[in-house]
Design a protein around this motif. Structure first.
Motif, PDB file in Angstrom:
ATOM      1  N   THR A 255       0.848  -1.179   0.000  1.00 39.01           N
ATOM      2  CA  THR A 255       0.000   0.000   0.000  1.00 39.01           C
ATOM      3  C   THR A 255       0.889   1.236   0.000  1.00 39.01           C
ATOM      4  N   SER A 256       0.532   2.234  -0.802  1.00 44.60           N
ATOM      5  CA  SER A 256       1.316   3.475  -0.832  1.00 44.60           C
ATOM      6  C   SER A 256       1.266   4.168   0.525  1.00 44.60           C
ATOM      7  N   LEU A 257       0.278   3.799   1.352  1.00 45.68           N
ATOM      8  CA  LEU A 257       0.150   4.401   2.686  1.00 45.68           C
ATOM      9  C   LEU A 257       1.225   3.902   3.646  1.00 45.68           C
ATOM     10  N   ALA A 258       2.007   2.897   3.191  1.00 45.43           N
ATOM     11  CA  ALA A 258       3.099   2.401   4.032  1.00 45.43           C
ATOM     12  C   ALA A 258       4.315   3.320   3.969  1.00 45.43           C
TER      13      ALA A 258
ATOM     14  N   GLU B 298       2.456   8.483  -7.467  1.00 46.61           N
ATOM     15  CA  GLU B 298       3.861   8.901  -7.361  1.00 46.61           C
ATOM     16  C   GLU B 298       4.549   8.175  -6.197  1.00 46.61           C
ATOM     17  N   THR B 299       3.846   8.111  -5.072  1.00 45.60           N
ATOM     18  CA  THR B 299       4.393   7.432  -3.890  1.00 45.60           C
ATOM     19  C   THR B 299       4.610   5.946  -4.169  1.00 45.60           C
TER      20      THR B 299
ATOM     21  N   LYS C  53       7.674   5.348  -6.241  1.00 46.21           N
ATOM     22  CA  LYS C  53       8.872   5.486  -5.410  1.00 46.21           C
ATOM     23  C   LYS C  53       9.062   4.253  -4.526  1.00 46.21           C
ATOM     24  N   LEU C  54       7.949   3.751  -3.968  1.00 44.37           N
ATOM     25  CA  LEU C  54       8.019   2.537  -3.145  1.00 44.37           C
ATOM     26  C   LEU C  54       8.555   1.360  -3.955  1.00 44.37           C
ATOM     27  N   ASP C  55       7.994   1.199  -5.165  1.00 49.44           N
ATOM     28  CA  ASP C  55       8.394   0.084  -6.018  1.00 49.44           C
ATOM     29  C   ASP C  55       9.857   0.196  -6.427  1.00 49.44           C
ATOM     30  N   ALA C  56      10.334   1.441  -6.531  1.00 50.03           N
ATOM     31  CA  ALA C  56      11.734   1.643  -6.903  1.00 50.03           C
ATOM     32  C   ALA C  56      12.656   1.586  -5.683  1.00 50.03           C
ATOM     33  N   GLY C  57      12.053   1.427  -4.505  1.00 52.49           N
ATOM     34  CA  GLY C  57      12.854   1.357  -3.272  1.00 52.49           C
ATOM     35  C   GLY C  57      13.421   2.691  -2.866  1.00 52.49           C
ATOM     36  N   ALA C  58      12.770   3.770  -3.357  1.00 49.51           N
ATOM     37  CA  ALA C  58      13.321   5.104  -3.113  1.00 49.51           C
ATOM     38  C   ALA C  58      12.824   5.729  -1.811  1.00 49.51           C
ATOM     39  N   VAL C  59      11.745   5.160  -1.245  1.00 46.11           N
ATOM     40  CA  VAL C  59      11.272   5.693   0.041  1.00 46.11           C
ATOM     41  C   VAL C  59      11.096   4.528   1.014  1.00 46.11           C
ATOM     42  N   HIS C  60      11.132   4.869   2.292  1.00 39.94           N
ATOM     43  CA  HIS C  60      10.979   3.805   3.301  1.00 39.94           C
ATOM     44  C   HIS C  60       9.533   3.365   3.355  1.00 39.94           C
TER      45      HIS C  60
END
Length: 212
Positions: free
Chosen positions: A154-157, A197-198, A201-208
């Motif tokens: 979930t992008s909310l993670a 967008e989030t 970024k999550l899928d690319a491992g760019a955000v925690h």
């Protein structure tokens, strides 16, 4: 009303009990849900037709979305959700607006629990769909949200996304409450864009984030 095998399996996928890549075995599903194998077999065939399941040799597994499918899904979701918000601003009853306002307030207590927030998020969006008072739009959005269940995270993670999402929900509800269809539409489209967008970024491992 007793749920049929199709609904039970779909809900299990939606709740993350079965994730993309997981194998679904007819006998195990029948035992788990306490139903006979025939309705399970029919449900699996139906889910395969709807691209919720895919073949891996002789096995059926929960499908996953590639980058292009994800992008296509978000384009459709953005347009349909924006339309629902615009119609909700026009047709929502005072009671429906109050329910949306209460949801935003109640969901603040779920910050820090991405899985619970994701469930609450689905309820919130569903409420906007219903407030549009357009049954055909609701049906189309149900199909879109069914496909959203094929996303493993979930992008909310993502760190900070929960707070931002609730602020976006608040802006959407304020526009609906004011009867401002244009503002409601823009606010919801911006919300979906930020979620996409989030997710990228999550899928690319760019955000925690976590895999909740």
């Amino acid at each position: 009303m007793q749920k049929d095998a199709y609904t039970l399996i779909l809900e299990a996928i939606d709740q993350g009990i079965y994730k993309p890549g997981d194998r679904l075995v007819e006998a195990e599903l029948a035992e788990r849900f306490g139903v006979s194998r025939t309705p399970v077999r029919e449900a699996l065939q139906r889910l395969e037709t709807q691209s919720m399941l895919t073949r891996d040799g002789r096995s059926l597994i929960v499908a996953s979305l590639d980058h292009n499918q994800l992008a296509e899904l978000y384009v459709v979701r953005s347009e349909l959700e924006a339309l629902a918000a615009r119609l909700a601003a026009k047709h929502a009853t005072p009671e429906e607006v109050k329910v949306l306002q209460d949801m935003v307030e109640a969901d603040r207590a779920l910050l820090g629990d991405p899985a619970a927030l994701a469930r609450a998020n689905r309820r919130f969006h569903k409420q906007i769909h219903l407030a549009s008072h357009n049954r055909y739009l609701v049906q189309q959005l149900d199909m879109v949200h069914r496909s959203m269940a094929l996303l493993a995270t979930t992008s909310l993670a993502a760190e900070g996304r929960g707070e931002a999402a609730l602020a976006e929900h608040d802006a959407i509800v304020k526009a609906i409450a004011a009867g401002d269809g244009e503002a409601a539409q823009q606010a919801l489209r911006a919300h979906i864009s930020k979620a996409f967008e989030t997710r990228l970024k999550l899928d690319a491992g760019a955000v925690h984030g976590s895999t909740e």
